[in-house]
Scaffold this motif. Structure first.
Motif, PDB file in Angstrom:
ATOM      1  N   LYS A 121      16.252  29.654 -49.648  1.00 60.33           N
ATOM      2  CA  LYS A 121      16.355  29.077 -50.979  1.00 60.33           C
ATOM      3  C   LYS A 121      15.069  29.335 -51.748  1.00 60.33           C
ATOM      4  O   LYS A 121      13.969  29.295 -51.194  1.00 60.33           O
ATOM      5  CB  LYS A 121      16.596  27.574 -50.885  1.00 60.33           C
ATOM      6  N   GLU A 160      20.448  25.172 -56.439  1.00 53.87           N
ATOM      7  CA  GLU A 160      21.614  24.296 -56.612  1.00 53.87           C
ATOM      8  C   GLU A 160      22.680  24.981 -57.460  1.00 53.87           C
ATOM      9  O   GLU A 160      22.407  25.491 -58.539  1.00 53.87           O
ATOM     10  CB  GLU A 160      21.190  22.974 -57.264  1.00 53.87           C
ATOM     11  N   GLY A 161      23.899  24.965 -56.942  1.00 55.98           N
ATOM     12  CA  GLY A 161      25.015  25.562 -57.662  1.00 55.98           C
ATOM     13  C   GLY A 161      25.234  27.035 -57.359  1.00 55.98           C
ATOM     14  O   GLY A 161      26.165  27.648 -57.884  1.00 55.98           O
ATOM     15  N   SER A 213      25.090  30.317 -54.226  1.00 60.24           N
ATOM     16  CA  SER A 213      24.976  30.760 -52.848  1.00 60.24           C
ATOM     17  C   SER A 213      24.811  32.275 -52.868  1.00 60.24           C
ATOM     18  O   SER A 213      24.962  32.907 -53.920  1.00 60.24           O
ATOM     19  CB  SER A 213      26.194  30.359 -52.010  1.00 60.24           C
TER      20      SER A 213
END
Lengths: 114, 113
Positions: B57, B62-63, B65
């Motif tokens: 990451k 967030e949100g 992949s």
């Protein structure tokens, strides 16, 4: 934590005038430093990079940058600006924890007036 | 010359759609990166990959992949697109050595309506 500050959001210079874009960084060790340029609608192109040695580095398109450890700065310069230099310029510092992960500044938009 | 290509320059999607952004590099680089670029915020790292099937990451995962099944290809996935994901998305690749710098694709401007 690593961070990069580019204090000037916009800069306007006349064609043929000299240019200096400022970059200050925060980094816990000896940094690797980069300048990138982005023309409208394009990706980023690497202008120059500093890893070690001579603190004045030469790049493409007639740009140079000077690493000043005491001031935590890596300012980009060009002695005579051309209208085609109008673009956004990004300073970046690394490496991160893995390989060449970089942290970028917010960018400086250069406008050139004729 | 290093070449990084992105599947689309412009993309318009609806809220809730699943979105795939593809990136391919031809220099056998180990590292690949996905950034989003917003005015005044510079580039923010979403995810990066330092090897096939490996990912980490970044600052704003967030949100999103990612998928890296082959060394040359790194995909960004928006599972359920939202309007706040309207942005310019930039892919980059670079060698594993610290000194390599990164090479960028032309970007994908995504609009979510």
């Amino acid at each position: 934590a690593q961070s990069v500050t580019q204090p000037d959001i916009h800069i306007t210079v006349s064609e043929g005038a000299s240019l200096e874009l400022r970059c200050n960084y925060s980094y816990g060790a000896t940094p690797y430093l980069f300048w990138y340029v982005q023309s409208p609608g394009q990706g980023l192109q690497l202008l120059l990079k500093y890893f070690s040695g001579d603190t004045l580095v030469q790049g493409i398109k007639g740009f140079e940058a000077e690493f000043k450890r005491s001031q935590s700065s890596f300012n980009l310069r060009k002695p005579s600006v051309h209208w085609s230099d109008a673009a956004e310029y990004f300073c970046a510092v690394g490496p991160g924890r893995h390989g060449n992960k970089l942290v970028f500044g917010a960018g400086t938009i250069l406008r050139v007036k004729s | 010359d290093v070449k990084v290509t992105q599947s689309s320059r412009y993309l318009v999607k609806r809220t809730g759609e699943k979105v795939f952004l593809e990136c391919v590099q031809d220099m056998d680089h180990e590292n690949m990166f996905w950034y989003r670029q917003d005015p005044g915020l510079g580039l923010r790292l979403i995810y990066f990959s330092y090897d096939v099937k490996m990912k980490e990451k970044g600052d704003i995962p967030e949100g999103y992949s990612v998928s890296r099944e082959k060394k040359e290809r790194f995909s960004l996935i928006l599972e359920s697109a939202s309007t706040n994901q309207t942005s310019m998305y930039l892919c980059a690749s670079g060698p594993s050595l610290d000194r390599g710098g990164q090479y960028f694709g032309p970007g994908t401007r995504l609009t979510v309506t």
